[in-house]
Design an enzyme around this catalytic site. Structure first.
Site, PDB file in Angstrom:
ATOM      1  CD  GLN A  18      -3.153  -0.861   2.209  1.00  0.00           C
ATOM      2  OE1 GLN A  18      -2.995  -1.652   3.166  1.00  0.00           O
ATOM      3  NE2 GLN A  18      -3.967   0.308   2.006  1.00  0.00           N
ATOM      4  CG  HIS A  19       0.275   3.481   2.183  1.00  0.00           C
ATOM      5  ND1 HIS A  19      -1.106   3.699   2.454  1.00  0.00           N
ATOM      6  CD2 HIS A  19       0.585   2.708   3.413  1.00  0.00           C
ATOM      7  CE1 HIS A  19      -1.506   2.911   3.532  1.00  0.00           C
ATOM      8  NE2 HIS A  19      -0.560   2.414   4.191  1.00  0.00           N
TER       9      HIS A  19
ATOM     10  CG  ASP B 259       0.138  -5.061   2.040  1.00  0.00           C
ATOM     11  OD1 ASP B 259      -0.651  -4.218   2.219  1.00  0.00           O
ATOM     12  OD2 ASP B 259       1.496  -4.899   2.328  1.00  0.00           O
TER      13      ASP B 259
END
Length: 436
Positions: free
Chosen positions: A71-72, A229
């Site tokens: 992520q991110h 995830d």
């Protein structure tokens, strides 16, 4: 057979699991490594994805697939679909000042109410702000911002600067779980005001698909929306309300399935969405398995011996306490912190106690996060222990003591990739069983 593929593009590697959607059997698998670092050229992920697919025997007989990703991370694209600069990953903390500025400008409580998050350096919003402030020449080229999973899905569907379907940025897609980790998304859609304030203007953002929606690739295969995830792991495990997943890998995470959106003005708990239409309140720590790696190296032992040493010590490690903030920390938000060893006495400072303090320190950080989730009224009846660290006998024995919750540790498996295989199967009207 009706084959589906689940893909996990994590920080460390890309894993592919191909399963029969009718029998539920894993048919073949493949993997390829990712380069280290907190700043990575996305082409490295693309090469790893292609290598992992090849190692799994290819996709010629696959009818549907879905990708989960770390992520991110910020993947900035220009108008021709080219990557503007190397992607900044979730564990790149250079945007700490940007996070603090956003909180000062908008207020932590207001941001939590709007987006479910209070900015920390991991979130994409802070990286966009950092790019605008520190690399204005790159920011000026940006026409779209995607996450790693969004970009890989786009590429594998046949889009890109030199791809058969062209560089159509409007074909970027994502899902609720990934969008909810950006810092500029609400249940009603993107918060364009926040995003525009960070970049200095608006840009194309991936279309957010519902958890049960699908698109197609260039060969007509069904493509699920994918996930972040942790949401992928929850889906793979079949986690339900009352389950708490504790993952010990590169990072440490504690997340629970919730029927309701959570709002934590302190920013301790991120109010993410899950991959099944619900919510996934989550706490993440930067320091997890790497702390155990470091202590194993320091004591010149392998991981099995580190665990044996830890279990030879009494709970509490004789008063030795390791505060494991070796590379700053995300929860609590201490990006400039360092690790500290407390309670050293002649009697307490033994190899056994030092090993035990490492396990208790890592798990203590996760208990801190679990307590924050509990404080929001989220049910936490059972713990599910996963990740590379869960293979350690010491982790499995010490975790229930520190976390104060009954825990189960499923056999090691590719839970995130399996979650994506489950999602891909659903696009064909089939249901794969959960991994646990």
């Amino acid at each position: 057979m009706e084959l589906v593929a689940g893909i996990d593009s994590s920080t460390q590697s890309c894993k592919v699991v191909i399963a029969d959607a009718l029998s539920g059997r894993v048919i073949r698998e493949g993997r390829a490594p990712h380069p280290p670092g907190t700043e990575v050229d996305p082409e490295e992920w693309w090469r790893a994805l292609q290598a992992a697919i090849a190692a799994a025997g290819g996709f010629d007989d696959v009818r549907a697939w879905a990708i989960s990703g770390q992520q991110h991370g910020m993947v900035a694209l220009d108008g021709r679909g080219r990557v503007v600069r190397p992607a900044l990953l979730w564990n790149d903390l250079r945007s700490a000042d940007a996070a603090a500025a956003l909180i000062a400008e908008h207020g932590a409580a207001a941001l939590a109410e709007r987006t479910g998050l209070v900015p920390v350096p991991s979130f994409t919003l802070t990286k966009v702000r950092w790019l605008c402030e520190h690399e204005p020449e790159h920011a000026a080229q940006v026409r779209a911002v995607a996450l790693p999973h969004d970009w890989l899905t786009w590429r594998l569907r046949g889009f890109g600067p030199d791809a058969p379907r062209g560089a159509d940025l409007d074909e970027l897609i994502t899902d609720r779980s990934e969008a909810s980790g950006t810092g500029y998304w609400t249940d009603a859609g993107y918060d364009r005001e926040l995003f525009g304030a960070a970049l200095g203007r608006d840009a194309i953002l991936p279309r957010v698909l519902a958890h049960d929606a699908a698109v197609t690739d260039a060969d007509g295969r069904r493509v699920g929306p994918g996930s972040g995830d942790n949401a992928g792991a929850a889906l793979g495990l079949g986690a339900g309300v009352g389950d708490v997943v504790v993952s010990i890998g590169t990072s440490g995470t504690v997340f629970a399935t919730s029927a309701h959106r959570t709002i934590d003005p302190s920013g301790m708990v991120a109010g993410f969405a899950d991959a099944a239409g619900g919510h996934l309140p989550l706490v993440a720590t930067v320091n997890a398995a790497r702390v155990l790696d470091t202590l194993a190296t320091l004591l010149a032992v392998d991981h099995e011996e580190l665990g044996r040493l830890a279990l030879a010590a009494d709970p509490g490690a004789g008063g030795l306490v390791l505060e494991p903030y070796f590379e700053g920390e995300r929860t609590p938000n201490l990006p400039d912190a360092t690790g500290t060893l407390f309670g050293m006495t002649l009697a307490a400072t033994t190899r056994e106690n030092l090993a035990r303090s490492a396990f208790e320190g890592v798990l203590g950080g996760l208990r801190y996060g679990l307590d924050a989730i509990r404080a929001l009224g989220v049910p936490t009846a059972r713990g599910i222990l996963i990740g590379g660290g869960a293979r350690s006998a010491a982790v499995r024995e010490i975790a229930p003591l520190i976390l104060d919750i009954p825990m189960t540790a499923p056999p090691a498996g590719e839970f995130v990739a399996w979650g994506m295989a489950r999602q891909a199967a659903r696009t064909l009207g089939h249901e794969l069983p959960p991994a646990a």
